[in-house]
Design an enzyme around this catalytic site. Structure first.
Site, PDB file in Angstrom:
ATOM      1  N   CYS A   7       0.861  -1.189   0.000  1.00 37.81           N
ATOM      2  CA  CYS A   7       0.000   0.000   0.000  1.00 37.81           C
ATOM      3  C   CYS A   7       0.892   1.232   0.000  1.00 37.81           C
ATOM      4  O   CYS A   7       2.105   1.107  -0.228  1.00 37.81           O
ATOM      5  CB  CYS A   7      -0.982  -0.007   1.180  1.00 37.81           C
ATOM      6  SG  CYS A   7      -0.204   0.095   2.809  1.00 37.81           S
ATOM      7  N   ARG A  13      -3.335  -0.444   5.431  1.00 38.92           N
ATOM      8  CA  ARG A  13      -3.934  -1.538   4.658  1.00 38.92           C
ATOM      9  C   ARG A  13      -3.020  -2.747   4.496  1.00 38.92           C
ATOM     10  O   ARG A  13      -3.453  -3.883   4.729  1.00 38.92           O
ATOM     11  CB  ARG A  13      -4.363  -1.016   3.277  1.00 38.92           C
ATOM     12  CG  ARG A  13      -5.505  -0.026   3.350  1.00 38.92           C
ATOM     13  CD  ARG A  13      -5.660   0.730   2.062  1.00 38.92           C
ATOM     14  NE  ARG A  13      -4.522   1.622   1.809  1.00 38.92           N
ATOM     15  CZ  ARG A  13      -4.358   2.350   0.714  1.00 38.92           C
ATOM     16  NH1 ARG A  13      -5.260   2.291  -0.242  1.00 38.92           N
ATOM     17  NH2 ARG A  13      -3.311   3.147   0.580  1.00 38.92           N
ATOM     18  N   ASP A 120      -7.895   4.131   1.245  1.00 40.47           N
ATOM     19  CA  ASP A 120      -6.947   4.486   2.299  1.00 40.47           C
ATOM     20  C   ASP A 120      -7.713   4.989   3.527  1.00 40.47           C
ATOM     21  O   ASP A 120      -8.434   5.984   3.440  1.00 40.47           O
ATOM     22  CB  ASP A 120      -6.055   5.601   1.726  1.00 40.47           C
ATOM     23  CG  ASP A 120      -4.952   6.001   2.671  1.00 40.47           C
ATOM     24  OD1 ASP A 120      -4.953   5.513   3.822  1.00 40.47           O
ATOM     25  OD2 ASP A 120      -4.109   6.798   2.266  1.00 40.47           O
TER      26      ASP A 120
HETATM   27  P1  4NP Z   1      -1.718   2.914   4.049  1.00 41.52           P
HETATM   28  O1  4NP Z   1      -2.266   4.312   4.599  1.00 41.52           O
HETATM   29  O2  4NP Z   1      -1.201   3.200   2.646  1.00 41.52           O
HETATM   30  O3  4NP Z   1      -2.925   2.057   4.033  1.00 41.52           O
HETATM   31  O4  4NP Z   1      -0.639   2.481   5.002  1.00 41.52           O
HETATM   32  C1  4NP Z   1      -1.471   5.465   4.639  1.00 41.52           C
HETATM   33  C2  4NP Z   1      -0.749   5.722   5.762  1.00 41.52           C
HETATM   34  C3  4NP Z   1       0.012   6.870   5.845  1.00 41.52           C
HETATM   35  C4  4NP Z   1       0.054   7.752   4.782  1.00 41.52           C
HETATM   36  C5  4NP Z   1      -0.658   7.474   3.636  1.00 41.52           C
HETATM   37  C6  4NP Z   1      -1.419   6.315   3.561  1.00 41.52           C
HETATM   38  N1  4NP Z   1       0.818   8.934   4.867  1.00 41.52           N
HETATM   39  O5  4NP Z   1       0.750   9.745   3.929  1.00 41.52           O
HETATM   40  O6  4NP Z   1       1.508   9.144   5.870  1.00 41.52           O
END
Ligand code: 4NP
Length: 150
Positions: A7, A13, A120
């Site tokens: 992800c 995720r 997300d």
């Molecule tokens: P993930 O969610 O891709 O599902 O881990 C996110 C977690 C942090 C960030 C973006 C997406 N971020 O920009 O810090």
């Protein structure tokens, strides 16, 4: 057989997907996860991701964030991404056709999926994490069934 979940941040995720799929497979399978960005390298998964998994008897608290590296294409047999943006980002890093063939949207494994992407949940609340868990659990049921059969 080695499966990698990918992800954007590797804190919401993909660590959830890693924990869920691992819980459904025998130890002979390797399941790992990585992020497209290095924003959360060495960090624990998001508290809300840990909490929702824990409620479902899955412990992801020991996982730590890492960034996707090009050699992951050689290391893993299947690379599951969460959404179309992840898909483009990973395909862009592929060096050959065989690498590209390993990359799949995780929800494409679910014939009953309403949506092809796992949204997300980072800027959402606990309910968004619960929805993500349910979506990933549905996909992982089909993935585990397919992997164990073959
Ligand atoms: P993930 O969610 O891709 O599902 O881990 C996110 C977690 C942090 C960030 C973006 C997406 N971020 O920009 O810090």
């Amino acid at each position: 057989m080695k499966i990698l979940m990918v992800c954007l941040g590797n804190v919401c995720r993909s660590p959830m997907a890693e924990g869920i799929l691992r819980s459904k497979l025998p130890d002979s399978f390797t399941v790992d996860s990585a992020g497209i960005t290095d924003y959360h390298v060495n960090e624990k998964p998001d508290k809300r991701a840990i909490e929702v998994c824990k409620k479902n008897n899955i412990d992801i608290s020991k996982l730590r964030g890492r960034k996707f590296i090009t050699s992951d294409f050689d290391e893993f047999d299947i690379i599951y991404v969460m959404d179309h943006a992840n898909y483009s980002d990973i395909i862009f890093k592929a060096k050959k056709e065989a690498d590209k063939k390993k990359v799949k949207l995780i929800m494409s494994e679910s014939p009953t999926a309403v949506k092809q992407s796992v949204p997300d949940p980072f800027y959402g609340d606990i309910e968004n994490f619960e929805k993500v868990f349910n979506q990933l659990n549905e996909a992982c049921n089909y993935i585990a069934e397919k992997l164990i059969k073959h």
